[in-house]
Design a protein around this motif. Sequence first.
Motif, mmCIF file in Angstrom:
data_model
loop_
_atom_site.group_PDB
_atom_site.id
_atom_site.type_symbol
_atom_site.label_atom_id
_atom_site.label_comp_id
_atom_site.label_asym_id
_atom_site.label_seq_id
_atom_site.Cartn_x
_atom_site.Cartn_y
_atom_site.Cartn_z
ATOM 1 N N MET A 163 127.855 103.225 189.801
ATOM 2 C CA MET A 163 127.741 101.800 189.475
ATOM 3 C C MET A 163 126.312 101.253 189.549
ATOM 4 O O MET A 163 125.878 100.534 188.654
ATOM 5 N N ILE A 164 125.583 101.594 190.622
ATOM 6 C CA ILE A 164 124.229 101.036 190.762
ATOM 7 C C ILE A 164 123.329 101.548 189.645
ATOM 8 O O ILE A 164 122.647 100.765 188.964
ATOM 9 N N SER A 165 123.322 102.863 189.425
ATOM 10 C CA SER A 165 122.490 103.429 188.362
ATOM 11 C C SER A 165 122.927 102.942 186.987
ATOM 12 O O SER A 165 122.093 102.712 186.100
ATOM 13 N N ASP A 166 124.233 102.780 186.805
ATOM 14 C CA ASP A 166 124.752 102.293 185.521
ATOM 15 C C ASP A 166 124.251 100.875 185.245
ATOM 16 O O ASP A 166 123.859 100.547 184.122
ATOM 17 N N CYS A 167 124.256 100.034 186.267
ATOM 18 C CA CYS A 167 123.746 98.660 186.105
ATOM 19 C C CYS A 167 122.268 98.662 185.723
ATOM 20 O O CYS A 167 121.843 97.879 184.864
ATOM 21 N N ILE A 168 121.487 99.535 186.366
ATOM 22 C CA ILE A 168 120.057 99.620 186.039
ATOM 23 C C ILE A 168 119.892 100.066 184.584
ATOM 24 O O ILE A 168 119.081 99.494 183.840
ATOM 25 N N HIS A 169 120.673 101.059 184.181
ATOM 26 C CA HIS A 169 120.643 101.564 182.803
ATOM 27 C C HIS A 169 120.933 100.443 181.800
ATOM 28 O O HIS A 169 120.188 100.240 180.837
ATOM 29 N N HIS A 170 122.008 99.687 182.043
ATOM 30 C CA HIS A 170 122.398 98.624 181.111
ATOM 31 C C HIS A 170 121.434 97.440 181.145
ATOM 32 O O HIS A 170 121.245 96.774 180.129
ATOM 33 N N THR A 171 120.820 97.202 182.293
ATOM 34 C CA THR A 171 119.812 96.140 182.366
ATOM 35 C C THR A 171 118.629 96.494 181.471
ATOM 36 O O THR A 171 118.080 95.632 180.781
ATOM 37 N N GLY A 172 118.256 97.766 181.469
ATOM 38 C CA GLY A 172 117.202 98.220 180.556
ATOM 39 C C GLY A 172 117.591 98.024 179.101
ATOM 40 O O GLY A 172 116.752 97.687 178.261
ATOM 41 N N GLN A 173 118.874 98.205 178.792
ATOM 42 C CA GLN A 173 119.344 97.966 177.420
ATOM 43 C C GLN A 173 119.161 96.489 177.033
ATOM 44 O O GLN A 173 118.792 96.192 175.896
ATOM 45 N N ILE A 174 119.431 95.595 177.976
ATOM 46 C CA ILE A 174 119.256 94.164 177.683
ATOM 47 C C ILE A 174 117.799 93.871 177.361
ATOM 48 O O ILE A 174 117.487 93.143 176.417
ATOM 49 N N VAL A 175 116.880 94.457 178.139
ATOM 50 C CA VAL A 175 115.444 94.265 177.885
ATOM 51 C C VAL A 175 115.098 94.734 176.472
ATOM 52 O O VAL A 175 114.379 94.047 175.732
ATOM 53 N N LEU A 176 115.618 95.879 176.084
ATOM 54 C CA LEU A 176 115.355 96.428 174.750
ATOM 55 C C LEU A 176 115.979 95.560 173.660
ATOM 56 O O LEU A 176 115.340 95.249 172.648
ATOM 57 N N MET A 177 117.232 95.138 173.868
ATOM 58 C CA MET A 177 117.918 94.341 172.839
ATOM 59 C C MET A 177 117.276 92.973 172.662
ATOM 60 O O MET A 177 117.168 92.480 171.535
ATOM 61 N N ARG A 178 116.840 92.356 173.755
ATOM 62 C CA ARG A 178 116.219 91.038 173.593
ATOM 63 C C ARG A 178 114.872 91.148 172.873
ATOM 64 O O ARG A 178 114.474 90.250 172.146
ATOM 65 N N ARG A 179 114.184 92.276 173.079
ATOM 66 C CA ARG A 179 112.940 92.504 172.342
ATOM 67 C C ARG A 179 113.244 92.669 170.859
ATOM 68 O O ARG A 179 112.570 92.110 170.001
ATOM 69 N N ALA A 180 114.311 93.395 170.549
ATOM 70 C CA ALA A 180 114.698 93.618 169.156
ATOM 71 C C ALA A 180 115.160 92.330 168.494
ATOM 72 O O ALA A 180 115.003 92.164 167.276
ATOM 73 N N SER A 181 115.729 91.409 169.260
ATOM 74 C CA SER A 181 116.187 90.141 168.674
ATOM 75 C C SER A 181 115.087 89.079 168.663
ATOM 76 O O SER A 181 115.327 87.933 168.297
ATOM 77 N N GLY A 182 113.868 89.464 169.057
ATOM 78 C CA GLY A 182 112.720 88.563 168.914
ATOM 79 C C GLY A 182 112.397 87.720 170.132
ATOM 80 O O GLY A 182 111.615 86.771 170.033
ATOM 81 N N ASN A 183 112.951 88.046 171.300
ATOM 82 C CA ASN A 183 112.711 87.253 172.505
ATOM 83 C C ASN A 183 112.429 88.192 173.684
ATOM 84 O O ASN A 183 113.256 88.362 174.561
ATOM 85 N N PRO A 184 111.239 88.829 173.699
ATOM 86 C CA PRO A 184 110.960 89.804 174.750
ATOM 87 C C PRO A 184 110.944 89.181 176.149
ATOM 88 O O PRO A 184 110.726 87.983 176.310
ATOM 89 N N GLN A 185 111.199 90.025 177.126
ATOM 90 C CA GLN A 185 111.168 89.603 178.529
ATOM 91 C C GLN A 185 109.776 89.089 178.892
ATOM 92 O O GLN A 185 108.783 89.515 178.308
ATOM 93 N N ASN A 186 109.717 88.212 179.853
ATOM 94 C CA ASN A 186 108.453 87.677 180.361
ATOM 95 C C ASN A 186 107.497 88.835 180.674
ATOM 96 O O ASN A 186 107.805 89.691 181.509
ATOM 97 N N PRO A 187 106.336 88.880 180.024
ATOM 98 C CA PRO A 187 105.418 90.006 180.234
ATOM 99 C C PRO A 187 104.756 89.989 181.612
ATOM 100 O O PRO A 187 104.119 90.969 182.002
ATOM 101 N N ASN A 188 104.898 88.897 182.346
ATOM 102 C CA ASN A 188 104.295 88.808 183.672
ATOM 103 C C ASN A 188 105.155 89.403 184.782
ATOM 104 O O ASN A 188 104.769 89.380 185.948
ATOM 105 N N VAL A 189 106.335 89.914 184.415
ATOM 106 C CA VAL A 189 107.221 90.518 185.407
ATOM 107 C C VAL A 189 106.644 91.868 185.824
ATOM 108 O O VAL A 189 106.357 92.714 184.987
ATOM 109 N N ASN A 190 106.484 92.050 187.130
ATOM 110 C CA ASN A 190 105.969 93.301 187.676
ATOM 111 C C ASN A 190 107.068 93.923 188.532
ATOM 112 O O ASN A 190 107.275 93.520 189.680
#
Length: 198
Positions: A163-190
């Motif tokens: 479950m924990i690793s799966d959530c991390i995996h899918h969270t990365g998918q959200i980052v990728l999908m939002r970039r593809a839909s034209g709204n990338p994640q805040n670039p200041n996130v470290n």
Amino acid sequence: MKKLIFFSFIFILMTNHQIQAQKMELPYKEIPDYPSNYASGNIVSRMIDGLGFRYYWATEGLTDKDLSYQPSEGGRTTIQTINHIYSLSQSILMTNKGEHIVRPDNAPDYSFDELRKMTLNNLKQASDLVVGKDQEIIEQLNIVFEQGDNTSKFPYWNMINGMISDCIHHTGQIVLMRRASGNPQNPNVNVFLGKTKE
């Protein structure tokens, strides 16, 4: 005079709304301070906190266009992925509470804001339940799926690679999908420091 009273009333309402919003701030805008040692529970807690931080920023500022984005005909939309992560966060929390995982037949249809808030709060509660716990306590936590009369039991190891690793995996998918839909994640996130560069 009536205008002054009216505008004063509006100002008070707006101020009260801002105070309430600050009180209801969601967890994981920043990653919490790390524990003082590497006890088993602290390591699991830190993994969940890292997930919470990544999820917070992956989902911050998503638009309706982002939520409906679907990378392929057979793939999940962003909102379906968020719904899946919420379900996984429930499993993490139930297990950390020592409860059995029971999937409802008809899950409620939550809004994006509700899903985001509940997911972040589930992760925070799950982290708080294991922080500071030693190996013996973590070993007693088992993942137990319950479906009707059938139950299946797994050791907590499966929570980490499951479950924990799966959530991390899918969270990365959200980052990728939002970039593809034209709204990338805040670039200041470290993600290494668990903060945003202001």
